[in-house]
Design a protein around this motif. Structure first.
Motif, PDB file in Angstrom:
ATOM      1  N   TYR A 146       0.943  -1.168   0.018  1.00  0.00           N
ATOM      2  CA  TYR A 146       0.182   0.042  -0.055  1.00  0.00           C
ATOM      3  C   TYR A 146       0.873   1.117   0.238  1.00  0.00           C
ATOM      4  O   TYR A 146       1.688   1.470   0.957  1.00  0.00           O
ATOM      5  N   ARG A 147       0.820   2.008  -1.056  1.00  0.00           N
ATOM      6  CA  ARG A 147       1.499   3.294  -1.248  1.00  0.00           C
ATOM      7  C   ARG A 147       0.766   4.361  -0.610  1.00  0.00           C
ATOM      8  O   ARG A 147      -0.260   4.535  -1.262  1.00  0.00           O
ATOM      9  N   MET A 148       1.172   4.955   0.350  1.00  0.00           N
ATOM     10  CA  MET A 148       0.592   6.256   1.026  1.00  0.00           C
ATOM     11  C   MET A 148       1.553   7.269   1.142  1.00  0.00           C
ATOM     12  O   MET A 148       2.760   6.914   0.938  1.00  0.00           O
ATOM     13  N   SER A 149       1.230   8.458   1.815  1.00  0.00           N
ATOM     14  CA  SER A 149       2.253   9.408   2.186  1.00  0.00           C
ATOM     15  C   SER A 149       2.020   9.994   3.512  1.00  0.00           C
ATOM     16  O   SER A 149       0.846   9.937   4.098  1.00  0.00           O
ATOM     17  N   LEU A 150       3.096  10.439   4.000  1.00  0.00           N
ATOM     18  CA  LEU A 150       3.032  11.016   5.089  1.00  0.00           C
ATOM     19  C   LEU A 150       2.700  12.504   4.964  1.00  0.00           C
ATOM     20  O   LEU A 150       3.268  13.194   4.154  1.00  0.00           O
ATOM     21  N   ALA A 151       2.005  13.325   5.970  1.00  0.00           N
ATOM     22  CA  ALA A 151       1.893  14.474   5.713  1.00  0.00           C
ATOM     23  C   ALA A 151       2.703  15.281   6.615  1.00  0.00           C
ATOM     24  O   ALA A 151       2.741  15.328   7.982  1.00  0.00           O
ATOM     25  N   TRP A 152       3.827  15.921   5.720  1.00  0.00           N
ATOM     26  CA  TRP A 152       4.846  16.929   6.689  1.00  0.00           C
ATOM     27  C   TRP A 152       4.223  17.886   7.621  1.00  0.00           C
ATOM     28  O   TRP A 152       4.845  17.734   8.614  1.00  0.00           O
ATOM     29  N   PRO A 153       2.899  18.614   7.179  1.00  0.00           N
ATOM     30  CA  PRO A 153       2.455  19.425   8.182  1.00  0.00           C
ATOM     31  C   PRO A 153       1.993  18.590   9.572  1.00  0.00           C
ATOM     32  O   PRO A 153       1.677  19.314  10.349  1.00  0.00           O
ATOM     33  N   ARG A 154       1.758  17.345   9.243  1.00  0.00           N
ATOM     34  CA  ARG A 154       1.225  16.560  10.605  1.00  0.00           C
ATOM     35  C   ARG A 154       2.312  16.495  11.483  1.00  0.00           C
ATOM     36  O   ARG A 154       2.250  16.093  12.773  1.00  0.00           O
ATOM     37  N   ILE A 155       3.488  16.037  10.856  1.00  0.00           N
ATOM     38  CA  ILE A 155       4.876  15.682  11.642  1.00  0.00           C
ATOM     39  C   ILE A 155       5.532  16.889  12.120  1.00  0.00           C
ATOM     40  O   ILE A 155       6.075  16.904  13.323  1.00  0.00           O
ATOM     41  N   GLN A 156       5.685  17.827  11.280  1.00  0.00           N
ATOM     42  CA  GLN A 156       6.332  19.247  11.496  1.00  0.00           C
ATOM     43  C   GLN A 156       5.323  20.278  11.129  1.00  0.00           C
ATOM     44  O   GLN A 156       5.540  20.686  10.100  1.00  0.00           O
ATOM     45  N   PRO A 157       4.546  20.686  12.160  1.00  0.00           N
ATOM     46  CA  PRO A 157       3.660  21.666  11.705  1.00  0.00           C
ATOM     47  C   PRO A 157       4.106  22.782  11.102  1.00  0.00           C
ATOM     48  O   PRO A 157       3.580  23.407   9.915  1.00  0.00           O
ATOM     49  N   ASP A 158       5.495  23.433  11.393  1.00  0.00           N
ATOM     50  CA  ASP A 158       6.018  24.660  10.635  1.00  0.00           C
ATOM     51  C   ASP A 158       7.218  24.173   9.765  1.00  0.00           C
ATOM     52  O   ASP A 158       7.904  24.899   9.315  1.00  0.00           O
ATOM     53  N   GLY A 159       7.265  22.889   9.611  1.00  0.00           N
ATOM     54  CA  GLY A 159       8.310  22.393   8.469  1.00  0.00           C
ATOM     55  C   GLY A 159       9.636  22.197   9.210  1.00  0.00           C
ATOM     56  O   GLY A 159      10.514  22.227   8.365  1.00  0.00           O
ATOM     57  N   LYS A 160       9.862  22.739  10.442  1.00  0.00           N
ATOM     58  CA  LYS A 160      11.066  22.214  11.165  1.00  0.00           C
ATOM     59  C   LYS A 160      10.973  22.100  12.654  1.00  0.00           C
ATOM     60  O   LYS A 160       9.765  22.293  13.015  1.00  0.00           O
ATOM     61  N   GLY A 161      12.007  21.873  13.193  1.00  0.00           N
ATOM     62  CA  GLY A 161      12.150  21.621  14.730  1.00  0.00           C
ATOM     63  C   GLY A 161      11.499  20.319  14.875  1.00  0.00           C
ATOM     64  O   GLY A 161      11.353  19.403  14.454  1.00  0.00           O
ATOM     65  N   ALA A 162      11.302  20.451  16.518  1.00  0.00           N
ATOM     66  CA  ALA A 162      10.728  19.247  17.088  1.00  0.00           C
ATOM     67  C   ALA A 162       9.528  18.361  16.368  1.00  0.00           C
ATOM     68  O   ALA A 162       8.841  19.286  16.107  1.00  0.00           O
ATOM     69  N   THR A 181       3.402  20.850   1.192  1.00  0.00           N
ATOM     70  CA  THR A 181       4.648  21.613   1.850  1.00  0.00           C
ATOM     71  C   THR A 181       3.962  22.529   3.221  1.00  0.00           C
ATOM     72  O   THR A 181       3.061  23.267   3.064  1.00  0.00           O
ATOM     73  N   PRO A 182       4.524  22.378   4.344  1.00  0.00           N
ATOM     74  CA  PRO A 182       4.325  23.195   5.243  1.00  0.00           C
ATOM     75  C   PRO A 182       4.409  24.741   4.855  1.00  0.00           C
ATOM     76  O   PRO A 182       5.050  25.229   4.454  1.00  0.00           O
ATOM     77  N   GLN A 183       3.283  25.481   5.058  1.00  0.00           N
ATOM     78  CA  GLN A 183       3.181  26.648   4.607  1.00  0.00           C
ATOM     79  C   GLN A 183       4.093  27.737   5.280  1.00  0.00           C
ATOM     80  O   GLN A 183       4.746  28.507   4.474  1.00  0.00           O
ATOM     81  N   ALA A 184       4.507  27.339   6.531  1.00  0.00           N
ATOM     82  CA  ALA A 184       5.754  28.125   7.122  1.00  0.00           C
ATOM     83  C   ALA A 184       7.138  28.029   6.254  1.00  0.00           C
ATOM     84  O   ALA A 184       7.583  28.903   6.018  1.00  0.00           O
ATOM     85  N   LEU A 185       7.118  26.876   5.570  1.00  0.00           N
ATOM     86  CA  LEU A 185       8.231  26.831   4.626  1.00  0.00           C
ATOM     87  C   LEU A 185       8.091  27.731   3.307  1.00  0.00           C
ATOM     88  O   LEU A 185       9.152  28.308   2.928  1.00  0.00           O
ATOM     89  N   GLU A 186       6.896  27.631   2.837  1.00  0.00           N
ATOM     90  CA  GLU A 186       6.538  28.190   1.617  1.00  0.00           C
ATOM     91  C   GLU A 186       6.809  29.850   1.803  1.00  0.00           C
ATOM     92  O   GLU A 186       7.288  30.603   0.806  1.00  0.00           O
ATOM     93  N   ASP A 187       6.565  30.159   3.052  1.00  0.00           N
ATOM     94  CA  ASP A 187       6.646  31.743   3.430  1.00  0.00           C
ATOM     95  C   ASP A 187       7.837  32.104   3.404  1.00  0.00           C
ATOM     96  O   ASP A 187       8.193  33.505   3.140  1.00  0.00           O
ATOM     97  N   THR A 188       8.846  31.081   3.408  1.00  0.00           N
ATOM     98  CA  THR A 188      10.289  31.501   3.275  1.00  0.00           C
ATOM     99  C   THR A 188      10.685  31.014   1.936  1.00  0.00           C
ATOM    100  O   THR A 188      11.962  30.854   1.648  1.00  0.00           O
ATOM    101  N   GLY A 189       9.978  30.796   0.922  1.00  0.00           N
ATOM    102  CA  GLY A 189      10.470  30.527  -0.308  1.00  0.00           C
ATOM    103  C   GLY A 189      10.162  29.343  -0.883  1.00  0.00           C
ATOM    104  O   GLY A 189      10.242  29.232  -2.183  1.00  0.00           O
ATOM    105  N   GLY A 190       9.894  28.263  -0.187  1.00  0.00           N
ATOM    106  CA  GLY A 190       9.260  27.066  -0.494  1.00  0.00           C
ATOM    107  C   GLY A 190      10.601  26.376  -1.269  1.00  0.00           C
ATOM    108  O   GLY A 190      11.770  26.384  -0.930  1.00  0.00           O
ATOM    109  N   TRP A 191      10.333  25.667  -2.473  1.00  0.00           N
ATOM    110  CA  TRP A 191      11.282  24.974  -3.259  1.00  0.00           C
ATOM    111  C   TRP A 191      12.346  26.150  -4.051  1.00  0.00           C
ATOM    112  O   TRP A 191      13.162  25.506  -4.547  1.00  0.00           O
ATOM    113  N   LEU A 192      11.708  26.869  -3.993  1.00  0.00           N
ATOM    114  CA  LEU A 192      12.895  28.206  -4.822  1.00  0.00           C
ATOM    115  C   LEU A 192      13.995  28.462  -3.620  1.00  0.00           C
ATOM    116  O   LEU A 192      15.151  29.014  -3.942  1.00  0.00           O
TER     117      LEU A 192
END
Ligand SMILES: O=C(O)[C@H](O)[C@@H](O)[C@H](O)[C@H](O)CO
Length: 440
Positions: A76-92, A124-135
């Protein structure tokens, strides 16, 4: 008649993604993603729909796993939601997020199904997009941190790992033509987002291996490129589009280099990252849906190509031409182009959407989908007979789900979902796939 006899150890699976099925977007400490923002933006999603509930898989996963047991899939191929594991895309990490995926992975394993986990399927966690995301190159470093966290926690149960789903679609639809989140219109200036995703892939493979994870690959979207006319100009445009849609993502991962056509569009220091991107892989995952038509650019078109529709084939309700032999052509071209650099292949996504409804007899009759699967598996078998090493096939998708900017109208599931009641109804294609799996 299609030869649908596959090796006894061939891996049969189904695929989904977190944002498209989970719902519960504000539960368990999950942070906002770019797709939460996009669905809340006027005019971005058909009928103004959103994925706050979707197929409510967050609460109904036991029922969905029971359906997969009944189906008889091995993976079963599933995905993990990054914003569920790191709500701001960084840190604990967020404990509730890790706990949810613990419960889900345990239930999948208890059902004797191999969890195949995509770390990132565009949310992508929105907080990371606010700092440019994949750019922003730093997002690749953040992704490696995230990969370490999930590798440490889940490597004991996950059987196949996929860092990124279809970086091409994220770069082109998300950053070049603005059709998907984050909705930017950068055209060819979106190409640095491809490099940063390729770098994220390489760093994540290293982080996962360091955490004890094994059996790591990709899930890249690939299409054979068909010139509209047999002219030098159209052929030249096809070579350029092949470099942009296919080789920009396959070459650095499989060869450690980029196609010459796009070098001028890459970040200045890209070459220093190629060794990191070019990590040895255990498999190469291919998502195939359709060929892409192209012609030389018309008057005033700044791009070195012009997209053209593929005519003369039956169409899905998602406006995709149904071209099974395109899959054989694609696999043979990869086999010939990458040779010993190409690890065994898995078809990590293949599927189609039709306007499926529950009939008076309570069933959901989808003969077009059975024809689609029969045709593509027949083409896959032919590619294998011609020497292409393919080890598995994952249908997109287990459930009807949120089809991004098109909302819920396109139904890709082999299980129908009534979004009012959340009732699941296996379609005829579910029974067909079940029988195919049991026969093999
Ligand atoms: O391939 C993709 O675009 C994605 O991986 C899926 O999320 C889509 O929903 C599916 O492909 C149907 O378009």
């Amino acid at each position: 008649m299609e030869n649908l006899n596959f090796p006894s150890d061939f891996l049969w699976g189904v695929s989904t993604s977190a944002f498209q099925i989970e719902g519960a977007t504000r539960e368990g400490g999950r942070g906002p993603s770019i797709w939460d923002t996009f669905t809340e933006t006027e005019g971005k999603i058909a009928q103004g729909e959103d994925a706050k509930v979707a197929a409510d898989h967050y609460h109904r996963y036991p029922e969905d796993i029971a359906l997969m047991s009944e189906l008889g899939v091995g993976a079963y191929r599933m995905s993990l939601a990054w914003p569920r594991i790191q709500p701001d895309g960084k840190g604990a990490p967020n404990k509730a997020g890790l706990d949810f995926y613990d419960r889900l992975l345990d239930a999948i394993c208890d059902a004797g199904i191999a969890p195949t986990v995509t770390l990132y399927h565009w949310d992508t966690p929105q907080a990371l997009e606010d700092t440019g995301g994949w750019l922003n190159r730093d997002t690749a470093e953040r992704f490696a941190e995230y990969a370490s966290i999930v590798g440490e926690r889940f490597a004991d149960r996950v059987k196949m790992w996929i860092p990124l789903n279809e970086p091409m679609v994220m770069s082109i639809y998300g950053y070049a033509i603005g059709e998907y989140a984050p909705g930017q219109f950068l055209m060819l200036d979106a190409i640095p987002t491809a490099h940063h995703q390729n770098l994220a892939h390489g760093l994540a493979v290293q982080a996962l291996r360091a955490a004890g994870a094994t059996n790591i690959g990709t899930a890249n979207n690939h299409s054979p490129i068909w010139p509209a006319n047999d002219t030098d100009e159209d052929d030249k445009a096809a070579i350029w589009l092949d470099a942009l849609l296919n080789r920009l993502f396959a070459d650095p991962v499989l060869l450690g280099s980029y196609p010459e056509q796009i070098l001028d569009h890459l970040p200045a220091n890209y070459a220093a990252d190629l060794a990191t991107i070019h990590q040895p892989l255990d498999f190469y995952g291919v998502n195939y849906y359709e060929p892409q038509g192209v012609a030389a650019p018309g008057e005033g078109n700044p791009l070195p190509f012009e997209l053209r529709p593929i005519d003369g084939f039956p169409m899905t309700t998602n406006d995709s031409p149904i071209v099974p032999h395109g899959l054989r052509e694609l696999l043979l071209s990869f086999h010939n182009r990458y040779q010993e650099n190409l690890p065994p292949i898995h078809i990590t996504e293949n599927g189609c959407s039709f306007a499926d409804t529950v009939a008076e007899d309570g069933g959901v009759h989808d003969p077009e989908r059975i024809d689609f699967l029969t045709g593509h598996l027949g083409a896959l078998r032919e590619a294998m007979d011609a020497g292409v090493d393919v080890r598995g096939y994952f249908v997109w998708s287990l459930l009807d789900n949120f089809e991004w900017s098109k909302g819920y109208a396109p139904r890709f599931g082999i299980v129908h979902v009534d979004y009012e009641t959340q009732k699941r109804t296996p379609k005829d294609s579910f029974r067909w796939y079940q029988k195919l799996i049991s026969n093999d």
